[in-house]
Design a protein around this motif. Sequence first.
Motif: not given
Length: 470
Positions: A239-243
């Motif tokens: 939950r630390n990679l975002v688009w």
Amino acid sequence: MTANKQFALTALACLLGGAPLVANAAATIIVVNADGPGEGFNDPTPVAPIGGNSGTTLGQQRLIAFQTAADLWGAKLNSAVPIRIKSNFDPLTCDANSATLGAAGPLEVGSDFRGAPRRGTWYHGALANKIIGTDDFAGRPVIQARFNSNLGTENCLAGGGFYLGLDGQHNGKTDLVGVLLHEFGHGLGFSNLTNGQTGRRLSTGKPSAWDYHMLDLTTNKLWSAMTDAERKASGINSRNLVWVGANVTREVPNVLRNGVPQLRITAPLTLAGNLLAGAADFGAPLTASGLSGTIAKLSDQADGTGLACTPLTAANAVAVQGKLALIDRGTCTFSIKVKNAQDAGAIGVIIADNVAGSPPPGLAGSDPTITIPAARITKADADRIKTRLNSAGAVKATLGLNNNLRAGADTQGRVMMFTPNPYQPGSSVSHFDTSAKPDLLMEPQDTEEVKRSVDTPQDLTYPLLRDLGW
């Protein structure tokens, strides 16, 4: 794509390319029958029409379902070049409890073609053709889709086969049209061409269009600017990679709901903070105000674990009465554990995972008699709580929702990508995170909440493809 009792979806492990947007009216998607005589789309087994599917043989119904999904995507996309999908059914790996449903991904990729938005960048073949405006692959299929012909038979998720109707009324079976929308999305561009497990780029070392839209919140780097080692670490940075594509980010408030499950430890100060939590499908829903209480550790096994698979002993009932019961995962279903704790007087349940990994999944199950909330936390977080409780220290917490965040987005409203630890080949990075609510088409699991939609206000798949160039 694989499936268990929850029909998890995965993308093809070896995927290819991405690209931009022109304002045509629609796209023609052609299903190319790659099956041999008497199998798959050519299976002559007689069947009765079902759910709007008028085919009278199993093969005809399969082909009609494929073309229906293709037409739904075609009505949304813009391309002057027909998109050909090589498709077939084969006996794939499966057993009584799990199965490979199928897989789809690009067969062709392109870079440095006329009109490419970025030089030195890989794009999915269908997207490359759309940008060029002509077929750069000599009429070859640019997407491949393979599905399990044995699904639903004995020793292959018996009773859970594909529903071939077109109306979505699948009643416990796997809705083939819905799964096809998901898998065709991977082939059209919703997939990572860089190997997230190793961090290595495709072929000549060029980044893919996908890499320019994923930002790691720990390093504050785009995948396109990372080393192989950094990308490998980012692929398991839960939950630390975002688009960061503009189209998806703009639509997040129109699609995702407020409220992210969490267990907030309020005492002692040494443990204080917000822990990731996976909410239960049953019982009282989590709320913004939350349920506050003291955590009580259950112990009903010789090794000190607490499974709560049978009614609680008198001592354990006294321990959890009026408290948040900490129960270990294993042996029986989550709903049985929670119901036994509820019957003993617990006001809520925290399930401690028994395997390492993050983020914690939700709790599947159903029992209408359960009226208390429940959620799962990681093994690492549970172990820290247990250490405190084992030393006779109290732990106080609030189980609820963080309403300052949208479910599936970060603090800046950017949608999160699926990056569990450990890495899940075929699923990690190439899907939206499972914390998104409502559930989205391009999550790694198919759920009843997923609609047959690829666009807002129900879904974010088409906005993501637009970020890539559609």
